[in-house]
Design a protein around this motif. Structure first.
Motif, PDB file in Angstrom:
ATOM      1  N   LEU A 148       0.845  -1.184   0.000  1.00 56.18           N
ATOM      2  CA  LEU A 148       0.000   0.000   0.000  1.00 56.18           C
ATOM      3  C   LEU A 148       0.882   1.237   0.000  1.00 56.18           C
ATOM      4  O   LEU A 148       1.811   1.348   0.800  1.00 56.18           O
ATOM      5  N   GLU A 149       0.614   2.147  -0.940  1.00 54.81           N
ATOM      6  CA  GLU A 149       1.419   3.368  -1.032  1.00 54.81           C
ATOM      7  C   GLU A 149       0.692   4.502  -0.309  1.00 54.81           C
ATOM      8  O   GLU A 149      -0.443   4.845  -0.634  1.00 54.81           O
ATOM      9  N   ILE A 150       1.373   5.062   0.682  1.00 52.40           N
ATOM     10  CA  ILE A 150       0.802   6.176   1.424  1.00 52.40           C
ATOM     11  C   ILE A 150       1.770   7.361   1.334  1.00 52.40           C
ATOM     12  O   ILE A 150       2.952   7.172   1.055  1.00 52.40           O
ATOM     13  N   THR A 151       1.262   8.562   1.532  1.00 43.77           N
ATOM     14  CA  THR A 151       2.153   9.721   1.455  1.00 43.77           C
ATOM     15  C   THR A 151       2.410  10.287   2.849  1.00 43.77           C
ATOM     16  O   THR A 151       1.681   9.990   3.799  1.00 43.77           O
ATOM     17  N   GLU A 152       3.450  11.094   2.913  1.00 39.33           N
ATOM     18  CA  GLU A 152       3.855  11.665   4.196  1.00 39.33           C
ATOM     19  C   GLU A 152       2.753  12.508   4.843  1.00 39.33           C
ATOM     20  O   GLU A 152       2.717  12.653   6.057  1.00 39.33           O
ATOM     21  N   SER A 153       1.833  13.023   4.040  1.00 41.01           N
ATOM     22  CA  SER A 153       0.752  13.872   4.572  1.00 41.01           C
ATOM     23  C   SER A 153      -0.128  13.118   5.566  1.00 41.01           C
ATOM     24  O   SER A 153      -0.769  13.714   6.419  1.00 41.01           O
ATOM     25  N   LEU A 154      -0.123  11.800   5.456  1.00 42.36           N
ATOM     26  CA  LEU A 154      -0.917  10.968   6.354  1.00 42.36           C
ATOM     27  C   LEU A 154      -0.486  11.118   7.808  1.00 42.36           C
ATOM     28  O   LEU A 154      -1.261  10.903   8.724  1.00 42.36           O
ATOM     29  N   PHE A 155       0.774  11.497   8.018  1.00 42.85           N
ATOM     30  CA  PHE A 155       1.319  11.498   9.369  1.00 42.85           C
ATOM     31  C   PHE A 155       1.172  12.828  10.086  1.00 42.85           C
ATOM     32  O   PHE A 155       1.599  12.991  11.212  1.00 42.85           O
ATOM     33  N   ILE A 156       0.566  13.793   9.401  1.00 45.18           N
ATOM     34  CA  ILE A 156       0.490  15.122   9.993  1.00 45.18           C
ATOM     35  C   ILE A 156      -0.495  15.179  11.156  1.00 45.18           C
ATOM     36  O   ILE A 156      -0.206  15.745  12.191  1.00 45.18           O
ATOM     37  N   ASP A 157      -1.672  14.586  10.973  1.00 43.54           N
ATOM     38  CA  ASP A 157      -2.607  14.630  12.099  1.00 43.54           C
ATOM     39  C   ASP A 157      -3.200  13.258  12.406  1.00 43.54           C
ATOM     40  O   ASP A 157      -3.026  12.303  11.653  1.00 43.54           O
ATOM     41  N   ASP A 158      -3.887  13.153  13.498  1.00 42.05           N
ATOM     42  CA  ASP A 158      -4.580  11.935  13.876  1.00 42.05           C
ATOM     43  C   ASP A 158      -3.644  10.720  13.901  1.00 42.05           C
ATOM     44  O   ASP A 158      -3.985   9.642  13.442  1.00 42.05           O
ATOM     45  N   THR A 159      -2.485  10.923  14.459  1.00 39.78           N
ATOM     46  CA  THR A 159      -1.436   9.918  14.354  1.00 39.78           C
ATOM     47  C   THR A 159      -1.789   8.568  14.976  1.00 39.78           C
ATOM     48  O   THR A 159      -1.515   7.529  14.379  1.00 39.78           O
ATOM     49  N   GLU A 160      -2.394   8.582  16.165  1.00 42.02           N
ATOM     50  CA  GLU A 160      -2.674   7.313  16.850  1.00 42.02           C
ATOM     51  C   GLU A 160      -3.636   6.427  16.059  1.00 42.02           C
ATOM     52  O   GLU A 160      -3.408   5.234  15.878  1.00 42.02           O
ATOM     53  N   HIS A 161      -4.707   7.060  15.615  1.00 38.85           N
ATOM     54  CA  HIS A 161      -5.738   6.373  14.845  1.00 38.85           C
ATOM     55  C   HIS A 161      -5.140   5.733  13.584  1.00 38.85           C
ATOM     56  O   HIS A 161      -5.447   4.589  13.242  1.00 38.85           O
ATOM     57  N   VAL A 162      -4.273   6.485  12.914  1.00 36.39           N
ATOM     58  CA  VAL A 162      -3.624   6.000  11.694  1.00 36.39           C
ATOM     59  C   VAL A 162      -2.627   4.886  12.022  1.00 36.39           C
ATOM     60  O   VAL A 162      -2.592   3.846  11.372  1.00 36.39           O
TER      61      VAL A 162
END
Ligand code: C2E
Ligand code: CA
Ligand code: CA
Ligand code: CA
Length: 279
Positions: A148-162
């Motif tokens: 699965l390809e994810i981008t760095e923007s995913l880590f900016i908020d809601d970190t625990e849930h992600v």
């Protein structure tokens, strides 16, 4: 001057109204697009640089929008994201791509893997791990063939849930790649926190590798870092032999780009893979 100002405001009003209408009609059309089977997945080969062996493909979505022709994902993914429709589209794509990958194995393209792009929105509901499991099960595809390809923007908020969801997904044996690496958020902690197994160097660094010493240094540093961390490295957007050769000499393992092949419709991709296997 006053009159001109009024005119330009009026112009912006009209333009804004046009944009809003265009967006609303796109949302309406997107709602019907899955049902009407208007989406198609194109596949771009991923290749091992030293052996030039195909190792799999990245799934890239296309939309055959009635009366508009083929719409590029850059034009409709943002609308699909802001309207929430991306979750439904992404789920469809995951199922379809896993089934295609399974078929490759039965066609003799042994060990081909499939990479699927994810939008951060797909992590909102919290049910992504279960969607991934069901897609794999439905296709009878082993988890280690899915990336699965994810981008760095995913880590900016809601970190625990992600983070929880990524851990649940990687625990099944699915791998995660950081797409567009080097363009976004620069806290490198997430590389270990999120079990990334691949770094995908963004095309913006690759496209002028031959002319920009600065980009050459950045790419070299990314490759070195991935080696130390024992994370795979793939370069996207390779368009010529010279760039291919440099990346190979820098120790980059994998590559993707027009030099090898553009993204292709499923059947054409299968034909390319068939020829590749024979030679
Ligand atoms: P991306 O994931 O970074 O995908 C790479 C893009 O670069 C693709 O554009 C691909 O066709 C293009 N590309 C590949 N090799 C070359 C090359 O050698 N030269 C040049 N100039 N371009 C190359 P595409 O297919 O238009 O997709 C654009 C973006 O849309 C993707 O960027 C990705 O962020 C998004 N996208 C595509 N499919 C999906 C999807 O199924 N789900 C989600 N969430 N996003 C998607
Ligand atoms: Ca990608
Ligand atoms: Ca990219
Ligand atoms: Ca991208």
């Amino acid at each position: 001057a006053k009159k001109q100002e009024n005119n330009s405001f009026r112009y912006f009003d009209l333009q804004m109204e046009k944009d809003i209408n265009a967006r609303m009609s796109m949302v309406q059309d997107l709602k019907r697009a899955i049902e009407n089977k208007e989406f198609e997945i194109y596949y771009q080969p991923k290749v091992e640089l030293t052996s030039e062996k195909m190792i799999g493909a990245e799934a890239l979505i296309r939309w055959h929008r009635p009366e508009h022709g083929i719409v590029s994902p850059a034009d409709f993914i943002p609308v699909a994201e802001s309207s929430g429709l991306i979750s439904e589209i992404g789920k469809w794509l995951l199922y379809e791509a896993c089934q295609h990958c399974k078929t490759w194995h039965t066609l003799g393209f042994h060990d081909f893997s499939i990479a699927v792009n994810l939008s951060p929105i797909q992590f909102r509901r919290g049910n992504l791990p279960s969607i991934v499991s069901k897609a794999l099960k439905h296709a009878d595809l082993s988890a280690n063939y899915l990336e699965l390809e994810i981008t760095e923007s995913l880590f900016i908020d809601d970190t625990e849930h992600v983070k929880e969801q990524i851990h649940a997904i990687t625990a099944k044996g699915v791998s995660m790649a950081i797409d567009d690496f080097g363009t976004g958020y620069s806290n490198l902690n997430y590389l270990t926190n999120f079990n990334a197994s691949t770094l995908k160097i963004d095309r913006s660094f690759i496209k002028d590798l031959l002319t920009s010493a600065q980009h050459l240094h950045i790419v070299n540093a990314i490759i070195q870092m991935s080696q130390v961390m024992e994370i795979d490295c793939i370069a996207e957007g390779i368009e010529d032999t010279a760039t291919w050769d440099i990346l190979k000499s820098l120790g980059c393992q994998y590559g993707q780009g027009y030099y090898w092949s553009e993204p292709l419709p499923y059947k054409e991709f299968c034909r390319l893979a068939q020829n590749h296997i024979k030679h």
